[in-house]
Motif scaffolding. Structure first.
Motif, PDB file in Angstrom:
ATOM      1  N   PHE A 120       0.820  -1.212   0.000  1.00  0.00           N
ATOM      2  CA  PHE A 120       0.000   0.000   0.000  1.00  0.00           C
ATOM      3  C   PHE A 120       0.859   1.269   0.000  1.00  0.00           C
ATOM      4  CE2 PHE A 120      -0.184   2.178   4.130  1.00  0.00           C
ATOM      5  CZ  PHE A 120      -0.991   3.270   3.853  1.00  0.00           C
ATOM      6  N   LYS A 121       2.144   1.145   0.384  1.00  0.00           N
ATOM      7  CA  LYS A 121       3.025   2.309   0.366  1.00  0.00           C
ATOM      8  C   LYS A 121       3.156   2.896  -1.041  1.00  0.00           C
ATOM      9  CE  LYS A 121       4.288   2.018   4.778  1.00  0.00           C
ATOM     10  NZ  LYS A 121       3.340   0.980   5.229  1.00  0.00           N
ATOM     11  N   ASP A 152       8.014  -1.932   4.157  1.00  0.00           N
ATOM     12  CA  ASP A 152       7.570  -1.643   2.806  1.00  0.00           C
ATOM     13  C   ASP A 152       7.900  -0.234   2.328  1.00  0.00           C
ATOM     14  OD1 ASP A 152       6.375  -4.201   2.549  1.00  0.00           O
ATOM     15  OD2 ASP A 152       4.678  -3.514   3.752  1.00  0.00           O
ATOM     16  N   GLY A 268      -0.859   0.935  11.598  1.00  0.00           N
ATOM     17  CA  GLY A 268       0.510   1.044  12.075  1.00  0.00           C
ATOM     18  C   GLY A 268       0.726   2.457  12.567  1.00  0.00           C
ATOM     19  N   ALA A 269       1.216   3.330  11.666  1.00  0.00           N
ATOM     20  CA  ALA A 269       1.482   4.719  12.025  1.00  0.00           C
ATOM     21  C   ALA A 269       0.247   5.612  11.843  1.00  0.00           C
ATOM     22  CB  ALA A 269       2.645   5.263  11.210  1.00  0.00           C
ATOM     23  N   PHE A 270      -0.900   5.021  11.536  1.00  0.00           N
ATOM     24  CA  PHE A 270      -2.174   5.718  11.440  1.00  0.00           C
ATOM     25  C   PHE A 270      -2.267   6.643  10.210  1.00  0.00           C
ATOM     26  CE2 PHE A 270      -5.830   8.271  12.953  1.00  0.00           C
ATOM     27  CZ  PHE A 270      -6.616   7.288  13.523  1.00  0.00           C
ATOM     28  N   GLY A 271      -1.340   6.484   9.253  1.00  0.00           N
ATOM     29  CA  GLY A 271      -1.384   7.323   8.055  1.00  0.00           C
ATOM     30  C   GLY A 271      -2.536   6.940   7.143  1.00  0.00           C
ATOM     31  N   ASN A 272      -2.710   5.649   6.935  1.00  0.00           N
ATOM     32  CA  ASN A 272      -3.801   5.163   6.101  1.00  0.00           C
ATOM     33  C   ASN A 272      -5.136   5.554   6.730  1.00  0.00           C
ATOM     34  OD1 ASN A 272      -5.191   3.819   4.123  1.00  0.00           O
ATOM     35  ND2 ASN A 272      -4.343   1.787   4.562  1.00  0.00           N
ATOM     36  N   THR A 426      -3.346  -4.474   2.398  1.00  0.00           N
ATOM     37  CA  THR A 426      -2.243  -3.529   2.241  1.00  0.00           C
ATOM     38  C   THR A 426      -0.956  -4.124   1.663  1.00  0.00           C
ATOM     39  OG1 THR A 426      -1.830  -3.868   4.590  1.00  0.00           O
ATOM     40  CG2 THR A 426      -3.013  -1.878   3.980  1.00  0.00           C
TER      41      THR A 426
HETATM   42  C1  LIG Z   1       2.583   0.659   6.213  1.00  0.00           C
HETATM   43  C2  LIG Z   1       1.717  -0.515   6.222  1.00  0.00           C
HETATM   44  C3  LIG Z   1       0.567  -0.587   7.040  1.00  0.00           C
HETATM   45  C4  LIG Z   1       0.212   0.470   8.036  1.00  0.00           C
HETATM   46  O1  LIG Z   1      -0.203   1.702   7.506  1.00  0.00           O
HETATM   47  P1  LIG Z   1      -0.107   2.988   8.434  1.00  0.00           P
HETATM   48  O2  LIG Z   1      -0.432   4.108   7.529  1.00  0.00           O
HETATM   49  O3  LIG Z   1       1.294   3.041   8.949  1.00  0.00           O
HETATM   50  O4  LIG Z   1      -1.103   2.810   9.532  1.00  0.00           O
HETATM   51  C5  LIG Z   1      -0.221  -1.727   6.955  1.00  0.00           C
HETATM   52  N1  LIG Z   1       0.116  -2.744   6.136  1.00  0.00           N
HETATM   53  C6  LIG Z   1       1.201  -2.708   5.354  1.00  0.00           C
HETATM   54  C7  LIG Z   1       1.508  -3.884   4.515  1.00  0.00           C
HETATM   55  C8  LIG Z   1       2.048  -1.595   5.352  1.00  0.00           C
HETATM   56  O5  LIG Z   1       3.138  -1.587   4.587  1.00  0.00           O
END
Ligand SMILES: *Cc1c(COP(=O)(O)O)cnc(C)c1O
Length: 490
Positions: A120-121, A152, A268-272, A426
């Motif tokens: 998803f990055k 990622d 994770g970092a709550f960006g999504n 993701t």
């Molecule tokens: C980065 C990532 C997440 C988390 O997204 P955040 O924006 O950091 O919450 C989830 N799944 C995968 C595979 C990622 O690479």
């Protein structure tokens, strides 16, 4: 509301002057240490949303982004050109397709892994790097992107930066803490502006590298002499672009704007998830969000206890969300507190000095109104991968997508069966072969767990620098200086 407010960025800590989009994305953090947020969030009218519902991904993206980027920085034609470039290597014609999980229980998956590095990055990194390159080219400037990765982000940044004349991309990773598949995604690019640095002797894995990175970025002299810049997950551009797929997914599964949808997001970092918050604040009819956590459970604890606190990291199969300080939470707190930057200042200072910040009741209530959370263990992650594979035509989830889907199924009890739940997938499973083997209880990877790009990368020589952790700071300064000198002679 003044139309320009959406295109002006202020700090969540509220102590610096507003800046434009270009400055916000070049700097990453605001100069007072806060995160950039727009001065106001635009509200989209219903007839406008109806028009958007007919658009292809890139057209929709240009509508959304043009609200936040001043024409004088990027005009509409250039914006569309940048977007087309950013998504041209996605392998699915829809870029972010939604697919149903079976036909009974109103569960869907939004696939965000069709970009070049299979996570998803890629959704936002390509556009961010293209924007930086666009601004740099106009002014004939050069930057060195510097980042540390255990997952990622590194591959996505390397791929997005490769071949860009005005950018060198330096990617540090702790040797032994990332999978060979991920390492090879970074080290098998032949472009000269990509510099992979494998670091030996990191006892605490990625945290050791983050220490060095923050040292570099807090040293103004070094920052300037090496022209350092960052594309980490707090960058406003990434968060903004990550709102687009919520709109696009909503339009794919609904008949009309009366329908309300729930999203389950591996957090994770709550960006999504902040991208989702933004989409909802703009008027997209989202009922609520499920923040699906692994056992690190930071968001879950905030919602349950009203306290944002540091915890010890536990390693899990969903390693990309093994994050204990989800930095974009500060943006969420800022809006949930009614844009009260004095509260953010006080919480930030408590968090730094005591390791936790206690939220007030009103803010917590605002947060809980549209957010809930689930905690998924490694055993549940494996079981979900196994069951979905068996039940739905060999559909293979990666461990992070499985955390989201497990969260969606758990939350079903408290969400009406009429409401569709979309889980965000993701990563492509091919990035996590060892976990697949465990989950499916097999000796051989099934074809769904393979991807040609991963196989390709396994057949190239690796192209990297290596370094011992104790020499990293000096080694890095020397190598970066040499590379910059060489570039200046050209
Ligand atoms: C980065 C990532 C997440 C988390 O997204 P955040 O924006 O950091 O919450 C989830 N799944 C995968 C595979 C990622 O690479």
């Amino acid at each position: 509301m003044n139309q320009n407010f959406f295109k002006q960025y202020i700090s969540t800590l509220g102590t610096v002057d507003e800046v434009d989009f270009e400055t916000a994305i070049k700097n990453g953090f605001a100069s007072d240490g806060g995160l950039f947020v727009p001065k106001a969030i635009p509200k989209i009218k219903k007839d406008e949303l109806e028009r958007w519902s007919e658009l292809e991904f890139v057209e929709l993206a240009s509508e959304i982004l043009s609200l936040y980027i001043d024409e004088s920085l990027i005009n509409r034609d250039d914006l569309i050109m940048l977007l087309n470039n950013s998504y041209k290597e996605f392998s699915h014609p829809k870029i972010a397709p939604v697919r149903p999980l079976g036909d009974k229980d109103n569960q869907y998956v939004l696939e965000l892994f069709h970009g070049p590095t299979l996570s998803f990055k890629d959704m936002a990194m390509g556009f961010l790097v293209n924007c930086l390159d666009y601004f740099l080219t106009k002014k004939n400037e050069h930057i060195s992107l510097l980042l540390a990765t255990t997952g990622d982000t590194g591959p996505a940044a390397a791929y997005a930066s490769k071949g860009k004349k005005n950018i060198d991309c330096w990617i540090l990773y702790p040797k032994g803490f990332i999978s060979e598949e991920q390492e090879r995604q970074i080290t098998t690019l032949e472009e000269e502006n990509i510099h992979a640095v494998g670091v030996y002797g990191c006892k605490d894995g990625g945290d050791d590298l983050d220490l060095v990175i923050s040292e570099f970025f807090s040293n103004e002299k070094l920052k300037k002499s090496l022209s350092l810049s960052s594309v980490n997950s707090i960058n406003w551009c990434r968060v903004l672009v990550q709102s687009i797929h919520y709109f696009y997914a909503y339009f794919q599964v609904t008949k009309d704007l009366e329908e309300r949808i729930v999203f389950s997001v591996p957090t994770g970092a709550f960006g999504n998830l902040f991208g989702g918050y933004l989409a909802r604040a703009m008027g997209l009819p989202i009922e609520s969000f499920i923040s699906s956590n692994n056992v690190n459970a930071v968001i879950h604890n905030i919602l349950k206890k009203g306290v944002f606190s540091k915890v010890d990291l536990q390693q899990t199969f969903s390693s990309a969300i093994d994050i204990v300080v989800p930095y974009n939470v500060w943006r969420w707190l800022y809006f949930a507190s009614g844009c009260d930057s004095s509260k953010i200042r006080s919480w930030t200072s408590n968090f730094k000095t005591k390791g936790y910040a206690k939220l007030d009741q009103q803010t917590l209530m605002n947060m809980k109104q549209h957010f809930s959370s689930e905690v998924i263990t490694d055993a549940e992650t494996l079981e979900t991968m196994n069951q979905i594979y068996a039940k739905y035509g060999n559909y293979l989830l990666d461990p992070h997508s499985a955390v989201a889907v497990a969260g969606a199924y758990k939350a079903r009890d408290r969400i009406s069966n009429e409401i569709k739940i979309i889980s965000l997938a993701t990563a492509h499973p091919a990035k996590f072969p060892k976990t697949i083997i465990k989950a499916l209880n097999t000796n051989n990877l099934p074809s769904e767990g393979l991807h040609y790009s991963i196989k390709n990368a396994s057949e190239f020589c690796q192209n990297l620098r290596t370094c011992q952790y104790e020499h990293l700071s000096n080694g890095l300064i020397r190598s970066m200086t040499k590379v910059n000198e060489k570039r200046n002679q050209l």
